[in-house]
Design a protein around this motif. Structure first.
Motif, PDB file in Angstrom:
ATOM      1  N   UNK A 433       0.756  -1.376   0.009  1.00  0.00           N
ATOM      2  CA  UNK A 433       0.102   0.144  -0.070  1.00  0.00           C
ATOM      3  C   UNK A 433       0.857   1.401   0.067  1.00  0.00           C
ATOM      4  N   UNK A 434       1.984   1.089   0.814  1.00  0.00           N
ATOM      5  CA  UNK A 434       2.936   2.328   0.541  1.00  0.00           C
ATOM      6  C   UNK A 434       3.584   2.730  -0.583  1.00  0.00           C
ATOM      7  N   UNK A 435       3.818   1.490  -1.267  1.00  0.00           N
ATOM      8  CA  UNK A 435       4.512   1.594  -2.588  1.00  0.00           C
ATOM      9  C   UNK A 435       3.449   2.185  -3.543  1.00  0.00           C
ATOM     10  N   UNK A 436       2.013   1.512  -3.524  1.00  0.00           N
ATOM     11  CA  UNK A 436       1.218   2.281  -4.534  1.00  0.00           C
ATOM     12  C   UNK A 436       0.756   3.751  -4.228  1.00  0.00           C
ATOM     13  N   UNK A 437       1.026   4.091  -3.022  1.00  0.00           N
ATOM     14  CA  UNK A 437       0.942   5.678  -2.758  1.00  0.00           C
ATOM     15  C   UNK A 437       2.179   6.233  -3.237  1.00  0.00           C
ATOM     16  N   UNK A 438       3.030   5.769  -3.846  1.00  0.00           N
ATOM     17  CA  UNK A 438       3.987   6.553  -4.371  1.00  0.00           C
ATOM     18  C   UNK A 438       5.488   6.669  -3.483  1.00  0.00           C
ATOM     19  N   UNK A 439       5.475   5.900  -2.589  1.00  0.00           N
ATOM     20  CA  UNK A 439       6.593   5.723  -1.723  1.00  0.00           C
ATOM     21  C   UNK A 439       8.020   4.842  -2.239  1.00  0.00           C
ATOM     22  N   UNK A 440       9.200   5.022  -2.407  1.00  0.00           N
ATOM     23  CA  UNK A 440      10.036   4.116  -2.549  1.00  0.00           C
ATOM     24  C   UNK A 440      10.390   3.254  -1.547  1.00  0.00           C
ATOM     25  N   UNK A 441      10.321   1.987  -1.776  1.00  0.00           N
ATOM     26  CA  UNK A 441      10.564   0.714  -0.766  1.00  0.00           C
ATOM     27  C   UNK A 441      11.885   0.089  -0.830  1.00  0.00           C
ATOM     28  N   UNK A 442      12.750   0.059   0.022  1.00  0.00           N
ATOM     29  CA  UNK A 442      13.801  -0.950   0.058  1.00  0.00           C
ATOM     30  C   UNK A 442      13.651  -1.919   1.081  1.00  0.00           C
ATOM     31  N   UNK A 443      13.458  -3.257   0.679  1.00  0.00           N
ATOM     32  CA  UNK A 443      13.064  -4.518   1.637  1.00  0.00           C
ATOM     33  C   UNK A 443      14.088  -5.249   1.804  1.00  0.00           C
ATOM     34  N   UNK A 444      14.826  -5.182   3.094  1.00  0.00           N
ATOM     35  CA  UNK A 444      16.284  -5.957   3.189  1.00  0.00           C
ATOM     36  C   UNK A 444      15.729  -7.449   3.873  1.00  0.00           C
ATOM     37  N   UNK A 445      16.103  -8.410   3.650  1.00  0.00           N
ATOM     38  CA  UNK A 445      15.390  -9.638   4.219  1.00  0.00           C
ATOM     39  C   UNK A 445      16.301 -10.693   4.057  1.00  0.00           C
ATOM     40  N   UNK A 446      16.768 -11.622   4.945  1.00  0.00           N
ATOM     41  CA  UNK A 446      17.370 -12.878   4.794  1.00  0.00           C
ATOM     42  C   UNK A 446      16.402 -14.075   4.471  1.00  0.00           C
ATOM     43  N   UNK A 447      15.161 -13.812   4.564  1.00  0.00           N
ATOM     44  CA  UNK A 447      14.106 -14.815   4.311  1.00  0.00           C
ATOM     45  C   UNK A 447      13.983 -15.071   2.909  1.00  0.00           C
ATOM     46  N   UNK A 448      14.529 -15.937   2.246  1.00  0.00           N
ATOM     47  CA  UNK A 448      14.408 -16.080   0.884  1.00  0.00           C
ATOM     48  C   UNK A 448      13.043 -16.035   0.158  1.00  0.00           C
ATOM     49  N   UNK A 449      12.298 -16.770   0.845  1.00  0.00           N
ATOM     50  CA  UNK A 449      10.757 -16.770   0.395  1.00  0.00           C
ATOM     51  C   UNK A 449      10.200 -15.322   0.646  1.00  0.00           C
ATOM     52  N   UNK A 450      10.645 -14.592   1.342  1.00  0.00           N
ATOM     53  CA  UNK A 450      10.037 -13.176   1.579  1.00  0.00           C
ATOM     54  C   UNK A 450      10.475 -12.454   0.324  1.00  0.00           C
ATOM     55  N   UNK A 451      11.761 -12.547   0.149  1.00  0.00           N
ATOM     56  CA  UNK A 451      12.300 -11.636  -0.876  1.00  0.00           C
ATOM     57  C   UNK A 451      11.528 -11.961  -2.134  1.00  0.00           C
ATOM     58  N   UNK A 452      11.733 -13.101  -2.625  1.00  0.00           N
ATOM     59  CA  UNK A 452      10.992 -13.803  -3.925  1.00  0.00           C
ATOM     60  C   UNK A 452       9.563 -13.449  -4.054  1.00  0.00           C
TER      61      UNK A 452
END
Length: 492
Positions: A433-452
């Motif tokens: 929802x944040x991204x859809x409102x025009x925010x740039x999102x950088x998501x750092x994660x060690x959970x491969x399932x989450x990143x993919x």
């Protein structure tokens, strides 16, 4: 087994059996009763009803000492280490071998001889004399595991043991669990990473709202089956496509950090998209986040946001320019646990809620209540202390703090660490929802399932630099990400 707190039925008629040499996966959403059940087994709290039977002997309750004497050991998710002591001292704290003689001094040589085989079994990259203060969160987690192994336990309860571990460290831990099982040691494995349960568990037991929701035999264990037991329904796919094409956002060029002063980072984080940042622990992802947020200095390079240069010499300067960070350790760095939800949500924007240097409580309460309703934070009141909430709701408070302001770039560092699958889905929806409102999102994660599962694009770091970017979801595989994470060039 039953346990009631004022106004809350934490456990209701729960029965659990563990055989020698058996690995039982214990799953359930936050607040399902898992921690209460484990505290009963560990002697931290006494049950109101029921009994604990060990080797045919029934106990109305256990104390911490009697639980340890019975061979029950814990690996806690929340690390309980003394930073001013070294690894060996932490592992044998309170159980140190003593020399003979009048002074009864600690026998360091004997303690080192006991510790070294434990560290070798876990294949760690530190020794018995390393100060804990110098260890990363992942390394400290391995110290906790070594501490449990040192007790020569018959039953080891592991609570989110891999939440801070790399893929290789996780694989090694699962190998250790297999060795423990072969040696007749039982394990209760508590985690929200269901693929790990599928890999190591002989049985699965699920709690929901303090009651036994169901069990799964070895051949029944599957991702969908476990989620249905946990939340009573199927979850939709993690990925939610963006509503619009991404636009210009944050451009990073030639950036050098103190962690990797010889390497440069070039990266584009576009408005309206979720850019996943993968890599092994120690690859420089958190260092990049800290530099962008003004915690660590930027040695060289430029950061532009919407085409304008950004100079974030401090977190306050970053916040003023719309750059926000949801840190990996939300309890230590993202929240003030002893403060109320209202105070946490407005803490970073006190200027908007004060006049003549006095806080306007009404303004604070109005903003906090609006965010509580918007993010569905489960709490009776915004006057509740943050420490009393579940991990998922604490993460929502961190989000609420930034959403009440004017975000342009938000960096999420391990946003769902220690959060159950139902709460994860809510967090992912909020991030989209944040991204859809025009925010740039950088998501750092060690959970491969989450990143993919969540990202629109994936960048991979290796030793302080971007080793490659996967631009199409068809390229998103564990093999492709690991290929880049170990420093190999992008595969054709």
């Amino acid at each position: 087994m039953g346990k009631t707190y004022p106004g809350v039925r934490a456990l209701s008629n729960v029965s659990l059996e563990v055989a020698p040499g058996e690995v039982v996966g214990l799953i359930g959403e936050n607040g399902a009763g898992k921690s209460t059940l484990m505290k009963v087994l560990g002697g931290v709290i006494a049950p109101d009803e029921g009994r604990i039977v060990i080797d045919g002997t029934a106990h109305d309750s256990l104390t911490v000492n009697s639980s340890m004497a019975a061979g029950i050991a814990f690996v806690h998710q929340e690390l309980n280490l003394f930073e001013n002591l070294d690894v060996a001292a932490n592992i044998f704290i309170g159980r140190e071998p003593l020399k003979g003689g009048f002074l009864r001094l600690v026998d360091r040589k004997q303690m080192d001889r006991w510790v070294e085989p434990l560290l070798a079994k876990l294949s760690v990259d530190f020794d018995a004399h390393t100060p804990v203060a110098l260890l990363s969160i992942a390394q400290r987690q391995m110290v906790e595991i070594a501490k449990a192994l040192s007790l020569d336990a018959r039953l080891i309860i592991m609570d989110e043991p891999t939440s801070s571990l790399t893929l290789s460290e996780t694989d090694r831990l699962l190998d250790v669990i297999a060795e423990l099982r072969a040696g007749g040691v039982s394990v209760i494995y508590i985690t929200h990473r269901l693929n790990e349960v599928r890999r190591c568990a002989d049985r699965v037991v699920c709690l929901r709202d303090g009651q036994l929701a169901g069990k799964l035999a070895k051949d029944e264990i599957g991702h969908g089956a476990m989620i249905r037991l946990m939340i009573g329904r199927d979850l939709k796919s993690l990925y939610i496509p963006p509503k619009a094409e991404p636009g210009a956002g944050c451009e990073i060029a030639g950036l050098r950090t103190t962690a990797f002063p010889e390497r440069t980072v070039d990266l584009s984080i576009r408005r309206g998209e979720i850019l996943g940042l993968a890599g092994l622990i120690g690859s420089g992802r958190t260092s990049l986040a800290r530099a962008l947020f003004g915690i660590d200095p930027i040695l060289d390079g430029t950061v532009r946001l919407d085409g304008e240069p950004v100079k974030a010499a401090s977190p306050r300067a970053a916040i003023d320019q719309g750059i926000y960070l949801a840190p990996e350790d939300r309890k230590q760095s993202g929240l003030v646990l002893d403060m109320m939800i209202r105070e946490n949500i407005t803490l970073a924007d006190m200027a908007s809620h004060s006049a003549w240097s006095l806080i306007r409580r009404g303004s604070e309460a109005k903003t906090a209540e609006r965010q509580r309703a918007s993010l569905a934070i489960k709490t009776p009141s915004v006057e509740t202390k943050a420490v009393s909430l579940s991990g998922g709701n604490q993460q929502k408070i961190v989000l609420a703090k930034w959403l009440s302001m004017r975000p342009r770039l938000i960096i999420f560092d391990e946003p769902t660490r220690g959060i159950d699958v139902g709460a994860k889905a809510e967090i992912y929806g909020l991030i989209r929802g944040l991204a859809d409102h025009g925010v740039a999102i950088l998501l750092i994660s060690s959970d491969m399932e989450e990143v993919i599962g969540v990202s629109d694009r994936i960048a991979v770091m290796h030793e302080g630099a971007i080793s490659g970017v996967l631009d199409e979801r068809a390229q998103f595989t564990e093999q492709a990400i690991l290929h880049l994470a170990v420093g190999h060039p992008a595969a054709a």
